[in-house]
Design a protein around this motif. Structure first.
Motif, PDB file in Angstrom:
ATOM      1  N   ASN A  33       9.285   0.131   7.399  1.00  0.00           N
ATOM      2  CA  ASN A  33       8.072   0.335   6.597  1.00  0.00           C
ATOM      3  C   ASN A  33       7.984   1.784   6.125  1.00  0.00           C
ATOM      4  OD1 ASN A  33       6.470  -2.345   7.159  1.00  0.00           O
ATOM      5  ND2 ASN A  33       7.325  -1.675   9.109  1.00  0.00           N
ATOM      6  N   ARG A  35       7.136   3.330   3.486  1.00  0.00           N
ATOM      7  CA  ARG A  35       5.977   3.829   2.733  1.00  0.00           C
ATOM      8  C   ARG A  35       4.811   4.196   3.645  1.00  0.00           C
ATOM      9  NH1 ARG A  35       3.138  -1.486   0.230  1.00  0.00           N
ATOM     10  NH2 ARG A  35       1.334  -0.132   0.152  1.00  0.00           N
ATOM     11  N   HIS A  36       4.852   3.768   4.898  1.00  0.00           N
ATOM     12  CA  HIS A  36       3.788   4.098   5.859  1.00  0.00           C
ATOM     13  C   HIS A  36       4.257   5.141   6.880  1.00  0.00           C
ATOM     14  CE1 HIS A  36       1.199   0.948   4.375  1.00  0.00           C
ATOM     15  NE2 HIS A  36       2.178   0.057   4.526  1.00  0.00           N
ATOM     16  N   THR A  39       1.725   7.605   8.195  1.00  0.00           N
ATOM     17  CA  THR A  39       0.473   7.077   8.741  1.00  0.00           C
ATOM     18  C   THR A  39       0.458   7.266  10.254  1.00  0.00           C
ATOM     19  OG1 THR A  39       0.392   5.427   6.986  1.00  0.00           O
ATOM     20  CG2 THR A  39      -1.002   5.053   8.914  1.00  0.00           C
ATOM     21  N   PHE A  42      -3.618   3.336  11.762  1.00  0.00           N
ATOM     22  CA  PHE A  42      -3.792   2.338  10.709  1.00  0.00           C
ATOM     23  C   PHE A  42      -5.224   1.827  10.647  1.00  0.00           C
ATOM     24  CE2 PHE A  42       0.744   2.122  11.505  1.00  0.00           C
ATOM     25  CZ  PHE A  42       1.260   2.044  10.221  1.00  0.00           C
ATOM     26  N   MET A  46      -3.665  -3.975   7.132  1.00  0.00           N
ATOM     27  CA  MET A  46      -2.439  -3.550   6.454  1.00  0.00           C
ATOM     28  C   MET A  46      -1.282  -4.423   6.926  1.00  0.00           C
ATOM     29  SD  MET A  46      -2.921   0.548   6.462  1.00  0.00           S
ATOM     30  CE  MET A  46      -1.870   0.795   5.066  1.00  0.00           C
ATOM     31  N   LEU A  48       2.610  -4.967   7.802  1.00  0.00           N
ATOM     32  CA  LEU A  48       3.833  -4.280   8.196  1.00  0.00           C
ATOM     33  C   LEU A  48       4.920  -5.297   8.498  1.00  0.00           C
ATOM     34  CD1 LEU A  48       2.474  -1.635  10.756  1.00  0.00           C
ATOM     35  CD2 LEU A  48       3.001  -1.280   8.336  1.00  0.00           C
TER      36      LEU A  48
END
Length: 85
Positions: A33, A35-36, A39, A42, A46, A48
């Motif tokens: 993942n 793009r996260h 982070t 959370f 969302m 994942l």
């Protein structure tokens, strides 16, 4: 791979513990993942991707120093020799 829907307050390590069995496997989830990756905590809802847990390595050959039953390597010390003598 399966999909995991986050709950409010989830972190990568908490998800890894729950889904993969060890918090130390969180890099596997981060890699799936990207793009996260920044982070930390959370929010709820969302999506994942959770990879399959890595397979344990199984060794079938004993190392040389473990071969044998050990009895032939044992020798009897004479009295008075050793840790208690």
């Amino acid at each position: 791979m399966k999909t995991y829907i986050t709950q409010s307050g989830d972190t990568f390590d908490r998800i890894a513990l729950r889904e993969l069995g060890s918090e130390y496997l969180f890099p596997e989830i981060v890699a799936s993942n990207p793009r996260h990756r920044l982070t930390l905590i959370f929010s709820a809802g969302m999506s994942l991707q959770i990879p399959e847990p890595p397979q344990e390595m199984i060794y079938t050959d004993e190392p040389e120093w473990l071969e044998g039953d050990g009895d032939s390597e044992m020798t009897e010390l004479p009295l008075g020799v050793g840790a208690y003598g």
